[in-house]
Design a protein around this motif. Sequence first.
Motif, short mmCIF file in Angstrom:
data_model
loop_
_atom_site.label_atom_id
_atom_site.label_comp_id
_atom_site.label_asym_id
_atom_site.label_seq_id
_atom_site.Cartn_x
_atom_site.Cartn_y
_atom_site.Cartn_z
N TRP A 42 -9.48 -2.74 1.62
CA TRP A 42 -10.44 -2.83 2.74
C TRP A 42 -10.39 -4.15 3.50
O TRP A 42 -11.14 -4.35 4.46
CB TRP A 42 -11.87 -2.53 2.26
CG TRP A 42 -12.03 -1.06 2.14
CD1 TRP A 42 -11.74 -0.28 1.05
CD2 TRP A 42 -12.41 -0.16 3.19
NE1 TRP A 42 -11.93 1.04 1.36
CE2 TRP A 42 -12.35 1.15 2.66
CE3 TRP A 42 -12.81 -0.32 4.52
CZ2 TRP A 42 -12.66 2.28 3.42
CZ3 TRP A 42 -13.13 0.81 5.27
CH2 TRP A 42 -13.05 2.09 4.71
N ILE A 43 -9.51 -5.06 3.09
CA ILE A 43 -9.47 -6.37 3.76
C ILE A 43 -9.14 -6.20 5.24
O ILE A 43 -9.79 -6.77 6.11
CB ILE A 43 -8.43 -7.30 3.09
CG1 ILE A 43 -8.94 -7.73 1.72
CG2 ILE A 43 -8.17 -8.54 3.96
CD1 ILE A 43 -7.92 -8.49 0.91
N MET A 91 -7.40 -5.99 -7.73
CA MET A 91 -7.11 -6.50 -6.37
C MET A 91 -6.73 -5.34 -5.43
O MET A 91 -6.88 -5.46 -4.21
CB MET A 91 -5.94 -7.49 -6.41
CG MET A 91 -6.24 -8.79 -7.14
SD MET A 91 -4.73 -9.76 -7.42
CE MET A 91 -4.39 -10.34 -5.75
N LEU A 92 -6.23 -4.25 -6.00
CA LEU A 92 -5.72 -3.18 -5.13
C LEU A 92 -6.81 -2.38 -4.42
O LEU A 92 -6.79 -2.27 -3.19
CB LEU A 92 -4.77 -2.26 -5.92
CG LEU A 92 -3.53 -2.98 -6.48
CD1 LEU A 92 -2.78 -2.09 -7.48
CD2 LEU A 92 -2.60 -3.40 -5.36
N VAL A 101 -10.84 -11.58 -3.53
CA VAL A 101 -9.62 -11.04 -4.13
C VAL A 101 -8.71 -12.19 -4.59
O VAL A 101 -8.03 -12.10 -5.60
CB VAL A 101 -8.92 -10.07 -3.16
CG1 VAL A 101 -7.67 -9.51 -3.79
CG2 VAL A 101 -9.85 -8.94 -2.78
N GLY A 119 -8.44 -4.86 -2.08
CA GLY A 119 -7.50 -5.26 -1.04
C GLY A 119 -7.36 -4.18 0.03
O GLY A 119 -7.11 -4.46 1.20
N ARG A 137 1.91 -1.69 -8.51
CA ARG A 137 2.33 -2.82 -9.35
C ARG A 137 3.84 -2.79 -9.60
O ARG A 137 4.52 -3.81 -9.57
CB ARG A 137 1.62 -2.82 -10.72
CG ARG A 137 0.22 -3.38 -10.79
CD ARG A 137 0.03 -4.70 -10.13
NE ARG A 137 1.07 -5.67 -10.42
CZ ARG A 137 1.29 -6.78 -9.71
NH1 ARG A 137 0.54 -7.06 -8.68
NH2 ARG A 137 2.24 -7.61 -10.05
N ILE A 160 -5.85 -8.01 -11.89
CA ILE A 160 -4.84 -7.85 -10.83
C ILE A 160 -4.77 -6.41 -10.32
O ILE A 160 -4.49 -6.20 -9.15
CB ILE A 160 -3.44 -8.40 -11.22
CG1 ILE A 160 -2.86 -7.65 -12.40
CG2 ILE A 160 -3.49 -9.89 -11.51
CD1 ILE A 160 -1.36 -7.89 -12.47
#
Lengths: 248, 315
Positions: free
Chosen positions: B55-56, B49-50, B72, B53, B285, B46
Amino acid sequence: MKLSNLETFCLILADSNLILGHRLSEWCGHGPELEQDIALINVSLDLIGQSRSLYQHIAKNGETEDDIAYLRDAKDFKNHLLCEIPNGHFGDTIIRQFLYDSFHYFLLEGLTKCKNNFLRGYALKSIKEVQYHLKHSGNWSIRLGDGTNESHNKLQESLNNIWAYTPEMFELNTPEIQFYEKLGLNKDKIKNNWINHTNNVLREATLKIPESNWGQSGGKTGQHTEHLGFILAEMQHVRRSYPDAKNW
Amino acid sequence: MGEISLEEKFQNTIDKESKIEPKDWMPDGYRKNLIRQISQHAHSEIIGMLPEGNWITRAPSLMRKVSLLAKVQDEAGHGLYLYSAMETLGLSRDESLEQLITGKAKYSSIFNYPTISWADIGAIGWLVDGAAIVNQVALQRTSYGPYARAMVKICKEESFHQRQGFEIMTNLAKGTKEQKEMAQNALNRFWWPSLMMFGPSDKDSTHSDQSLKWKIKRMTNDELRQEFVNKTIPQVEFLGLTVPDPDLKLNKKTGQYEFGAINWEEFYNVIKGRGPCNKERIAARTKAQKEGEWVKAAAKAYSAKKINRRNTKAA
């Protein structure tokens, strides 16, 4: 660029899906619970996937879906303003999503019986995804609206803040009206379904529908809020910074 | 029957390559060690994911954007399976997430490095998921049943991610001069941290011996690291890129690639919280968990009301 009525119709839908998908993707890794991260990413994936089908369909003269998504400026984007409003807190996102999902669902339902083969096939496929979006955002609207006092107040405020962006969904401009007629889409039926469904869910959520019907609009003709420019700056940055790059 | 015979029975099960299941007796040390390892693994998913994420919203094509989103999303799903496997050992997800933000629980230190260009998304898929696969393929045979089964599913998805990452790197390495520079730069920054992902060298690893005896781990850190290097160098060559290690060479006798010294000082500093992004990751988080509290409270309150209403109706 002179657009046909079909192209305009597809762009409004594709841009709305892409921009809302973009907003949802901003939640990635930041959701209130892992399950909600997964759910929001899922909706985002569906919406962006649907926008791709529409872009691919209207691309012409060697243009690609990416040229359409990445190389237009804000004035050429036709998404509903609702879709570009910032995420805010989870409740803001849920209410924005619920209002759009309801519209999206009933529009697609109309399209499944329309006279255009491509749009009919597109709608039959997409509505399977969108019915889950609607269920998800509706259930969360109820949970948060009828949850704790804090969540209720928060959600009521979310609804009050976003409400002015809903009339735009049913405010059709001339090419749209003509196109709705040509497709055999009944605008009033979509609107009534939307009103009934949102009223039912919001009532169950113990929320009060704002009285004013005064709305903000302009998205479909390229007059956007201040937010869209920033979304595009971020979304298009890499693509535009390396114009010679052919493959990514 | 004393505890010794339970312990013998337990060790026999492991030696026979049978799985330990949640309701079986297990030594406290085994349970603790597993909770530590599985929660660390879940947290890595998790926290991971950062940086990805990040670059999404900027992915350079719609196809890349949906692939990255899907990736992700898979990581979030892996987090879920792993937290569930961990919960069978008696630690709840909420407690474990609390340990993550207070710094008591660790996660893979690779995610404390920033993703500063699109190529980093390629490098992470290729190298970081690649390193994770080497580790996780071995873990499919781990002695704890729920963990081993979670690994089987996770490995399938990770190999897909690794291929995607390699494809991104291939497009960049075969693309324009600027794209190739971007790829080389990402490789330069992610190479050593990827090698560090396998953990301290065997001689310094505190948990290794017992973990191997209990078959929680199936291969040592150094063995896994070597396997990763052997597998990856030919791919680097295929891309026409180079690793930032002047000492790297193929030992023709052993068939193994020998590599230079790892900067363990950097490794321990990053683990202790002094990496480039440790603070940002934990802050993100913490924010998500704090801001999620009212949502969770509302869902709980609503479901209690619903049960209440149903009971009132029934009565």
